[in-house]
Design a protein around this motif. Structure first.
Motif, PDB file in Angstrom:
ATOM      1  N   ALA A 141      -1.053  67.908  16.077  1.00 36.00           N
ATOM      2  CA  ALA A 141      -1.829  67.174  16.893  1.00 36.00           C
ATOM      3  C   ALA A 141      -2.229  65.825  16.766  1.00 36.00           C
ATOM      4  N   VAL A 142      -2.614  65.387  15.295  1.00 34.45           N
ATOM      5  CA  VAL A 142      -2.884  64.150  14.971  1.00 34.45           C
ATOM      6  C   VAL A 142      -1.480  63.161  15.133  1.00 34.45           C
ATOM      7  N   SER A 143      -0.456  63.589  14.789  1.00 32.91           N
ATOM      8  CA  SER A 143       0.713  62.800  15.070  1.00 32.91           C
ATOM      9  C   SER A 143       0.886  62.445  16.573  1.00 32.91           C
ATOM     10  N   ALA A 144       0.597  63.265  17.474  1.00 27.87           N
ATOM     11  CA  ALA A 144       0.615  63.034  18.812  1.00 27.87           C
ATOM     12  C   ALA A 144      -0.357  62.050  19.173  1.00 27.87           C
ATOM     13  N   LEU A 145      -1.710  61.872  18.834  1.00 35.38           N
ATOM     14  CA  LEU A 145      -2.630  61.226  18.983  1.00 35.38           C
ATOM     15  C   LEU A 145      -2.184  59.790  18.422  1.00 35.38           C
ATOM     16  N   ALA A 146      -1.751  59.682  17.196  1.00 38.50           N
ATOM     17  CA  ALA A 146      -1.267  58.407  16.456  1.00 38.50           C
ATOM     18  C   ALA A 146      -0.288  57.649  17.064  1.00 38.50           C
ATOM     19  N   LEU A 147       0.788  58.577  17.841  1.00 42.51           N
ATOM     20  CA  LEU A 147       1.818  58.029  18.571  1.00 42.51           C
ATOM     21  C   LEU A 147       1.251  57.337  20.079  1.00 42.51           C
ATOM     22  N   ALA A 148       0.419  58.183  20.356  1.00 39.22           N
ATOM     23  CA  ALA A 148      -0.127  57.634  21.828  1.00 39.22           C
ATOM     24  C   ALA A 148      -0.876  56.294  21.672  1.00 39.22           C
ATOM     25  N   LEU A 149      -1.490  56.189  20.445  1.00 35.39           N
ATOM     26  CA  LEU A 149      -2.147  54.754  20.131  1.00 35.39           C
ATOM     27  C   LEU A 149      -1.415  53.647  19.920  1.00 35.39           C
ATOM     28  N   ILE A 150      -0.033  54.133  19.123  1.00 31.92           N
ATOM     29  CA  ILE A 150       0.963  53.079  18.673  1.00 31.92           C
ATOM     30  C   ILE A 150       1.354  52.505  20.266  1.00 31.92           C
ATOM     31  N   GLY A 151       1.603  53.537  21.123  1.00 32.38           N
ATOM     32  CA  GLY A 151       2.139  53.042  22.320  1.00 32.38           C
ATOM     33  C   GLY A 151       1.276  52.129  23.075  1.00 32.38           C
ATOM     34  N   ALA A 152      -0.140  52.230  22.930  1.00 32.90           N
ATOM     35  CA  ALA A 152      -1.024  51.523  23.692  1.00 32.90           C
ATOM     36  C   ALA A 152      -1.303  50.359  22.961  1.00 32.90           C
ATOM     37  N   ALA A 153      -0.947  50.120  21.814  1.00 33.29           N
ATOM     38  CA  ALA A 153      -1.194  48.955  20.917  1.00 33.29           C
ATOM     39  C   ALA A 153      -1.029  47.669  21.504  1.00 33.29           C
ATOM     40  N   PRO A 154      -2.174  46.768  21.959  1.00 37.23           N
ATOM     41  CA  PRO A 154      -1.728  45.542  22.430  1.00 37.23           C
ATOM     42  C   PRO A 154      -1.218  44.439  21.442  1.00 37.23           C
ATOM     43  N   GLY A 155      -1.476  44.753  20.013  1.00 36.62           N
ATOM     44  CA  GLY A 155      -1.176  43.778  19.105  1.00 36.62           C
ATOM     45  C   GLY A 155      -1.197  44.229  17.648  1.00 36.62           C
ATOM     46  N   ALA A 156      -0.807  43.587  16.715  1.00 36.64           N
ATOM     47  CA  ALA A 156      -0.667  43.969  15.509  1.00 36.64           C
ATOM     48  C   ALA A 156      -1.750  44.772  15.005  1.00 36.64           C
ATOM     49  N   GLY A 157      -3.152  44.591  15.208  1.00 36.00           N
ATOM     50  CA  GLY A 157      -4.256  45.106  14.646  1.00 36.00           C
ATOM     51  C   GLY A 157      -4.307  46.603  15.021  1.00 36.00           C
ATOM     52  N   LEU A 158      -4.328  46.841  16.225  1.00 38.23           N
ATOM     53  CA  LEU A 158      -4.620  48.450  16.575  1.00 38.23           C
ATOM     54  C   LEU A 158      -3.156  49.289  16.189  1.00 38.23           C
ATOM     55  N   LEU A 159      -2.122  48.415  16.214  1.00 38.75           N
ATOM     56  CA  LEU A 159      -0.908  49.121  15.612  1.00 38.75           C
ATOM     57  C   LEU A 159      -1.060  49.450  14.352  1.00 38.75           C
ATOM     58  N   LEU A 160      -1.450  48.574  13.329  1.00 39.56           N
ATOM     59  CA  LEU A 160      -1.836  49.151  12.020  1.00 39.56           C
ATOM     60  C   LEU A 160      -2.648  50.113  11.883  1.00 39.56           C
ATOM     61  N   GLY A 161      -3.836  50.261  12.607  1.00 37.10           N
ATOM     62  CA  GLY A 161      -4.686  51.099  12.669  1.00 37.10           C
ATOM     63  C   GLY A 161      -4.232  52.629  13.122  1.00 37.10           C
ATOM     64  N   ALA A 162      -3.380  52.651  14.137  1.00 34.51           N
ATOM     65  CA  ALA A 162      -2.846  53.769  14.710  1.00 34.51           C
ATOM     66  C   ALA A 162      -1.821  54.281  13.635  1.00 34.51           C
ATOM     67  N   VAL A 163      -0.888  53.469  12.960  1.00 30.76           N
ATOM     68  CA  VAL A 163      -0.086  53.919  11.763  1.00 30.76           C
ATOM     69  C   VAL A 163      -0.782  54.350  10.753  1.00 30.76           C
ATOM     70  N   ALA A 164      -2.158  53.880  10.429  1.00 31.40           N
ATOM     71  CA  ALA A 164      -2.825  54.693   9.388  1.00 31.40           C
ATOM     72  C   ALA A 164      -3.057  55.784   9.885  1.00 31.40           C
ATOM     73  N   LEU A 165      -3.772  56.140  10.840  1.00 35.70           N
ATOM     74  CA  LEU A 165      -4.094  57.437  11.348  1.00 35.70           C
ATOM     75  C   LEU A 165      -2.730  58.568  11.399  1.00 35.70           C
ATOM     76  N   GLY A 166      -1.523  58.000  11.464  1.00 40.29           N
ATOM     77  CA  GLY A 166      -0.174  58.792  11.253  1.00 40.29           C
ATOM     78  C   GLY A 166      -0.079  58.961   9.809  1.00 40.29           C
ATOM     79  N   GLY A 167      -0.608  58.430   9.001  1.00 37.44           N
ATOM     80  CA  GLY A 167      -0.635  58.923   7.459  1.00 37.44           C
ATOM     81  C   GLY A 167      -1.120  60.055   7.209  1.00 37.44           C
ATOM     82  N   ILE A 168      -2.276  60.699   8.062  1.00 38.07           N
ATOM     83  CA  ILE A 168      -2.754  61.797   7.801  1.00 38.07           C
ATOM     84  C   ILE A 168      -1.743  62.979   7.946  1.00 38.07           C
ATOM     85  N   PRO A 169      -1.163  63.349   9.170  1.00 39.20           N
ATOM     86  CA  PRO A 169      -0.115  64.186   9.163  1.00 39.20           C
ATOM     87  C   PRO A 169       0.955  64.279   8.141  1.00 39.20           C
TER      88      PRO A 169
END
Length: 372
Positions: free
Chosen positions: A61-89
């Motif tokens: 479930a957390v992987s799905a959320l992280a990937l969804a946020l990566i796809g929505a990232a407008p720039g490097a900042g949110l992209l890095l935050g979403a990738v950090a979330l993806g470290g949990i799973p």
């Protein structure tokens, strides 16, 4: 693990559309796996406490959320935050799947099943390198990442239905829980550190290398990642089946030696382009298989109730390597020095082999002494 391969396979598009430098692309791996390395010891204890089915549903479930946020990232900042979330799973994945195997698979089949399970990582490389890269050509890279997010949700629903129910959650930590790796686990964590540094550099920069230095288009360069993934599936399944007690202890060092040759083939692509394809196959057969064999060793020799924690500690070393390797490579890629980058990867694989052989020799002496 799919987010790692997606970011690498889609790297040429991300660098262009999000105006990222190759160095920032490497930081995505550092952020994701730095998070996974930091959380892995706690993740292993959590899995031992709540059980594998709950852990797998949570991590997917957390992987799905992280990937969804990566796809929505407008720039490097949110992209890095979403990738950090993806470290949990990622921190939960090895302990959860290893405990699921221990709970559901007879001992005689655990090596083969572990190899098949670990090959799922390389199946992710194939998915990112071929179908999702091709999908990105039609729907755009965001559509490809959102497709992967939906697949993670489906996998979570499957885990909820297919796995046996977990025992009641325990509130107390086991008396033998520890955040410090010892004995075999410490050696395998060191081996995994160097192995992960090299593998992560290949995963992150192979497609970009194909585009920037070998004249490939983005889709063909993504095919390099797909080829690596397919080779890794066969390598992990085959070597894990071969990892029987008495032989398994020597396999990590031997696989690391093969990985050194694979890095040399990647560098040779600068002189003869087809060598890069051979190098991608060799990385899959040798380098990525080393991690699967280390997990087989953990499952063969973990103390009762300790498999989740030991798996997490070895995985923490692997993830730490993933965090360290790409930024070092990125410094060289930034100036176009890919040949030097692949030599750095070869040195990292050689260091992994040295650690593995030292442990295997030490373990043999200890076991021979006990037998005497």
């Amino acid at each position: 693990m799919l987010q790692l391969f997606l970011l690498g396979a889609l790297g040429p598009r991300l660098v262009g559309q999000l105006h990222m430098s190759p160095m920032v692309l490497g930081l995505t791996t550092t952020v994701g796996f730095g998070t996974a390395a930091a959380l892995s010891p706690s993740g292993g204890r959590l899995v031992d406490r709540i059980g594998p089915r709950r852990s797998l549903v949570l991590l997917l479930a957390v992987s799905a959320l992280a990937l969804a946020l990566i796809g929505a990232a407008p720039g490097a900042g949110l992209l890095l935050g979403a990738v950090a979330l993806g470290g949990i799973p990622q921190a939960l994945a090895n302990p959860a799947t290893n405990k699921a195997i221990l709970a559901t698979v007879p001992p005689a089949r655990r090596g083969a099943v572990t190899g098949l399970k670990q090959s799922g990582v390389q199946l992710g490389a194939f998915a990112a390198g071929l179908p999702l890269t091709a999908l990105a050509g039609g729907l755009g890279w965001r559509g490809a990442v959102w497709t992967a997010s939906g697949a993670a949700l489906l996998a979570g629903a499957w885990a909820l239905r297919a796995l046996p129910a977990d025992p009641p959650i325990t509130s107390a930590s086991p008396a033998h829980a520890s955040f410090v790796p010892r004995g075999m686990v410490a050696w395998l964590a060191g081996f995994s550190l160097f192995l992960g540094a090299g593998i992560a550099s290949v995963n992150t920069y192979l497609a970009l290398y194909g585009v920037q230095r070998l004249g490939m288009g983005p889709t063909m360069a993504g095919g390099l990642v797909a080829v690596l993934g397919v080779a890794g599936v066969f390598g992990r399944v085959g070597w894990s089946k071969a990892a029987r007690p008495g032989r398994a202890e020597w396999l990590p060092g031997l696989l690391a030696c093969g990985a050194v040759g694979a890095a040399a083939l990647l560098a040779g692509g600068l002189l003869a382009g087809p060598l890069v394809w051979a190098g991608a196959v060799a990385v899959g057969v040798f380098a990525v298989s080393g991690n699967a064999v280390s997990m087989v060793l953990v499952m063969q020799r973990a103390a009762p109730g300790r498999a989740g924690q030991d798996s997490a500690l070895v995985a923490a070393g692997f993830f730490a390597g993933f965090a360290v390797g790409p930024p070092l490579f990125g410094l060289l890629a930034q100036s176009g020095r890919y040949g030097a980058g692949w030599m750095l990867v070869a040195v990292e694989f050689a260091a992994a082999g040295a650690v593995a052989f030292l442990w295997a020799a030490r373990d043999r002496r200890l076991r021979t002494g006990e037998a005497a």
